[in-house]
Design a protein around this motif. Structure first.
Motif, mmCIF file in Angstrom:
data_model
loop_
_atom_site.group_PDB
_atom_site.id
_atom_site.type_symbol
_atom_site.label_atom_id
_atom_site.label_comp_id
_atom_site.label_asym_id
_atom_site.label_seq_id
_atom_site.Cartn_x
_atom_site.Cartn_y
_atom_site.Cartn_z
ATOM 1 N N LEU A 61 1.131 -1.510 -0.128
ATOM 2 C CA LEU A 61 -0.181 -0.618 0.165
ATOM 3 C C LEU A 61 0.832 1.360 0.448
ATOM 4 C CD1 LEU A 61 -2.945 0.840 2.335
ATOM 5 C CD2 LEU A 61 -1.538 1.870 2.333
ATOM 6 N N LEU A 62 0.058 2.645 -0.317
ATOM 7 C CA LEU A 62 1.320 3.881 -0.728
ATOM 8 C C LEU A 62 0.141 4.507 -1.191
ATOM 9 C CD1 LEU A 62 4.013 5.061 -1.328
ATOM 10 C CD2 LEU A 62 4.236 5.165 -3.351
ATOM 11 N N ARG A 63 0.378 5.354 0.070
ATOM 12 C CA ARG A 63 -0.808 6.631 -0.082
ATOM 13 C C ARG A 63 -0.109 7.106 -1.257
ATOM 14 N NH1 ARG A 63 -1.581 8.013 6.597
ATOM 15 N NH2 ARG A 63 0.434 7.416 5.782
ATOM 16 N N ARG A 64 -0.696 7.978 -2.466
ATOM 17 C CA ARG A 64 0.181 9.124 -2.978
ATOM 18 C C ARG A 64 -1.524 9.722 -4.026
ATOM 19 N NH1 ARG A 64 2.302 5.163 -7.536
ATOM 20 N NH2 ARG A 64 3.861 6.685 -7.503
ATOM 21 N N PHE A 65 -1.218 10.922 -4.088
ATOM 22 C CA PHE A 65 -1.943 11.785 -4.680
ATOM 23 C C PHE A 65 -2.165 11.429 -6.515
ATOM 24 C CE2 PHE A 65 -2.028 14.448 -1.634
ATOM 25 C CZ PHE A 65 -3.628 14.812 -1.848
ATOM 26 N N ILE A 66 -2.784 10.940 -7.712
ATOM 27 C CA ILE A 66 -3.074 10.942 -8.682
ATOM 28 C C ILE A 66 -3.997 11.728 -9.525
ATOM 29 C CG2 ILE A 66 -2.416 7.969 -8.494
ATOM 30 C CD1 ILE A 66 -5.297 7.859 -8.886
ATOM 31 N N MET A 170 -18.636 5.832 -4.008
ATOM 32 C CA MET A 170 -18.321 5.750 -6.267
ATOM 33 C C MET A 170 -18.293 6.825 -6.809
ATOM 34 S SD MET A 170 -16.106 3.511 -7.462
ATOM 35 C CE MET A 170 -16.031 3.757 -9.390
ATOM 36 N N SER A 171 -19.758 7.004 -6.745
ATOM 37 C CA SER A 171 -20.030 8.674 -6.818
ATOM 38 C C SER A 171 -19.147 9.404 -7.197
ATOM 39 C CB SER A 171 -21.160 8.850 -6.698
ATOM 40 O OG SER A 171 -21.820 9.494 -5.423
ATOM 41 N N ASP A 172 -18.860 10.005 -6.241
ATOM 42 C CA ASP A 172 -17.404 10.347 -6.290
ATOM 43 C C ASP A 172 -15.757 10.445 -6.890
ATOM 44 O OD1 ASP A 172 -19.256 11.904 -4.063
ATOM 45 O OD2 ASP A 172 -18.388 11.270 -2.658
ATOM 46 N N TRP A 173 -15.828 9.421 -7.359
ATOM 47 C CA TRP A 173 -14.844 9.145 -8.440
ATOM 48 C C TRP A 173 -14.599 9.604 -9.983
ATOM 49 C CZ3 TRP A 173 -11.058 6.604 -7.827
ATOM 50 C CH2 TRP A 173 -9.156 6.146 -9.355
ATOM 51 N N PRO A 174 -13.680 10.430 -10.146
ATOM 52 C CA PRO A 174 -13.803 11.433 -11.593
ATOM 53 C C PRO A 174 -14.294 10.557 -12.627
ATOM 54 C CG PRO A 174 -12.192 12.650 -9.798
ATOM 55 C CD PRO A 174 -12.713 10.760 -9.422
ATOM 56 N N THR A 175 -14.724 10.763 -14.123
ATOM 57 C CA THR A 175 -15.210 10.360 -14.722
ATOM 58 C C THR A 175 -14.234 9.676 -15.551
ATOM 59 O OG1 THR A 175 -15.892 12.163 -15.335
ATOM 60 C CG2 THR A 175 -17.586 10.416 -14.441
ATOM 61 N N ALA A 176 -13.030 10.762 -16.229
ATOM 62 C CA ALA A 176 -12.445 10.952 -16.900
ATOM 63 C C ALA A 176 -12.019 8.495 -16.728
ATOM 64 C CB ALA A 176 -10.855 11.202 -16.507
ATOM 65 N N THR A 177 -10.402 9.199 -18.230
ATOM 66 C CA THR A 177 -10.219 7.475 -18.776
ATOM 67 C C THR A 177 -8.961 7.667 -19.102
ATOM 68 O OG1 THR A 177 -10.406 8.701 -20.830
ATOM 69 C CG2 THR A 177 -12.029 7.399 -20.233
ATOM 70 N N LEU A 178 -7.889 8.854 -17.969
ATOM 71 C CA LEU A 178 -6.472 8.794 -17.778
ATOM 72 C C LEU A 178 -6.155 9.287 -16.985
ATOM 73 C CD1 LEU A 178 -3.660 9.136 -19.347
ATOM 74 C CD2 LEU A 178 -4.269 11.287 -19.602
ATOM 75 N N ILE A 179 -5.439 8.174 -16.090
ATOM 76 C CA ILE A 179 -4.739 8.122 -14.941
ATOM 77 C C ILE A 179 -3.342 8.605 -14.769
ATOM 78 C CG2 ILE A 179 -4.397 6.786 -12.418
ATOM 79 C CD1 ILE A 179 -7.401 5.738 -13.015
ATOM 80 N N ASP A 180 -3.409 9.608 -14.205
ATOM 81 C CA ASP A 180 -1.319 9.761 -13.529
ATOM 82 C C ASP A 180 -1.702 9.617 -12.421
ATOM 83 O OD1 ASP A 180 1.374 11.275 -14.531
ATOM 84 O OD2 ASP A 180 0.596 12.576 -15.585
ATOM 85 N N ARG A 181 -0.011 8.637 -12.463
ATOM 86 C CA ARG A 181 0.280 8.245 -11.260
ATOM 87 C C ARG A 181 1.117 9.151 -10.766
ATOM 88 N NH1 ARG A 181 0.608 2.871 -12.536
ATOM 89 N NH2 ARG A 181 -0.514 1.964 -11.569
ATOM 90 N N ASN A 182 1.909 10.414 -11.580
ATOM 91 C CA ASN A 182 3.383 11.159 -11.227
ATOM 92 C C ASN A 182 3.853 10.003 -10.628
ATOM 93 O OD1 ASN A 182 4.436 13.796 -10.960
ATOM 94 N ND2 ASN A 182 3.187 14.188 -9.650
ATOM 95 N N GLY A 183 4.477 9.031 -10.688
ATOM 96 C CA GLY A 183 5.418 7.822 -10.343
ATOM 97 C C GLY A 183 5.289 6.752 -10.163
ATOM 98 N N PRO A 184 6.413 5.792 -9.981
ATOM 99 C CA PRO A 184 6.330 4.661 -10.977
ATOM 100 C C PRO A 184 5.258 4.122 -9.816
ATOM 101 C CG PRO A 184 8.146 4.913 -9.579
ATOM 102 C CD PRO A 184 7.608 6.181 -9.677
ATOM 103 N N GLU A 185 4.566 2.406 -10.410
ATOM 104 C CA GLU A 185 3.471 1.426 -9.577
ATOM 105 C C GLU A 185 3.811 1.074 -8.704
ATOM 106 O OE1 GLU A 185 2.229 -1.453 -12.728
ATOM 107 O OE2 GLU A 185 4.689 -1.452 -13.737
ATOM 108 N N LEU A 186 2.843 1.160 -7.964
ATOM 109 C CA LEU A 186 3.326 -0.468 -6.783
ATOM 110 C C LEU A 186 4.158 -1.400 -7.058
ATOM 111 C CD1 LEU A 186 3.737 0.209 -4.087
ATOM 112 C CD2 LEU A 186 1.625 -0.361 -3.622
#
Length: 186
Positions: A61-66, A170-186
């Motif tokens: 587990l890693l807390r991060r902003f995406i 779940m309704s608060d999750w944004p509807t976009a299809t692109l996610i930027d981790r701004n870092g390496p995957e876990l």
């Protein structure tokens, strides 16, 4: 906590990941050479299950902003998941059962993970026990864990995204299809 692991535990986990990920391709076991017990970003917390044969399962587990589309979002990224081959089919729902109270204690709005399409049926099964949503048609951009002269600094993957509502709906999750981790995957 990651800082509580001792060297012998990293060595044992590295061996576990080589044996778990190696059958899916030699390249998948390569990050775990020596005593390295992480592949991309280093986890903050780990759930490690042991039995009489050693490490039985692991989830990091890693807390991060995406960034989901244009929205910055705090998540607890779940990854570095593995179950010893002799225990396959018994692990991910148990791992999430252990991790969910931790996610609640961390007060994150969402748990987030990305998996390859071959695991779709596997991750949809554990959705029966948790309020997880599997999103397809998603692209996730990540930086490479090491800067290399022969590769671009980021990669884009078409993956399934698993979202686990924790402190938000779940309704608060944004509807976009692109996610930027701004870092390496876990």
């Amino acid at each position: 906590w990651e800082s509580e692991l001792q060297l012998d535990e990293h060595v044992e986990l590295a061996s576990f990941f080589r044996n778990t990920y190696g059958p899916t391709g030699a390249f998948n076991a390569k990050p775990f050479e020596g005593s390295r017990s992480w592949a991309g970003a280093r986890p903050e917390l780990r759930a490690i299950a042991h039995d009489s044969n050693g490490v039985a399962a692991h989830m990091g587990l890693l807390r991060r902003f995406i960034k989901v589309g244009e929205v910055d979002l705090l998540v607890a990224e779940l990854g570095l998941y593995g179950v010893r081959p002799d225990l396959e089919g018994l692990g991910i729902s148990h791992s999430l059962r252990v991790m969910y109270p931790v996610l609640q204690q961390l007060r994150v709005p969402f748990g987030f993970g990305a998996v390859r399409h071959a695991l779709q049926r596997h991750v949809e099964r554990f959705g029966r026990h948790f309020p997880a949503t599997v999103l397809s048609g998603m692209r996730v951009r990540s930086t490479l864990p090491d800067a290399r002269l022969d590769l671009p600094p980021t990669r884009m993957e078409d993956v399934l995204v698993v979202v686990l509502p924790v402190g938000s709906a779940m309704s608060d999750w944004p509807t976009a299809t692109l996610i930027d981790r701004n870092g390496p995957e876990l």
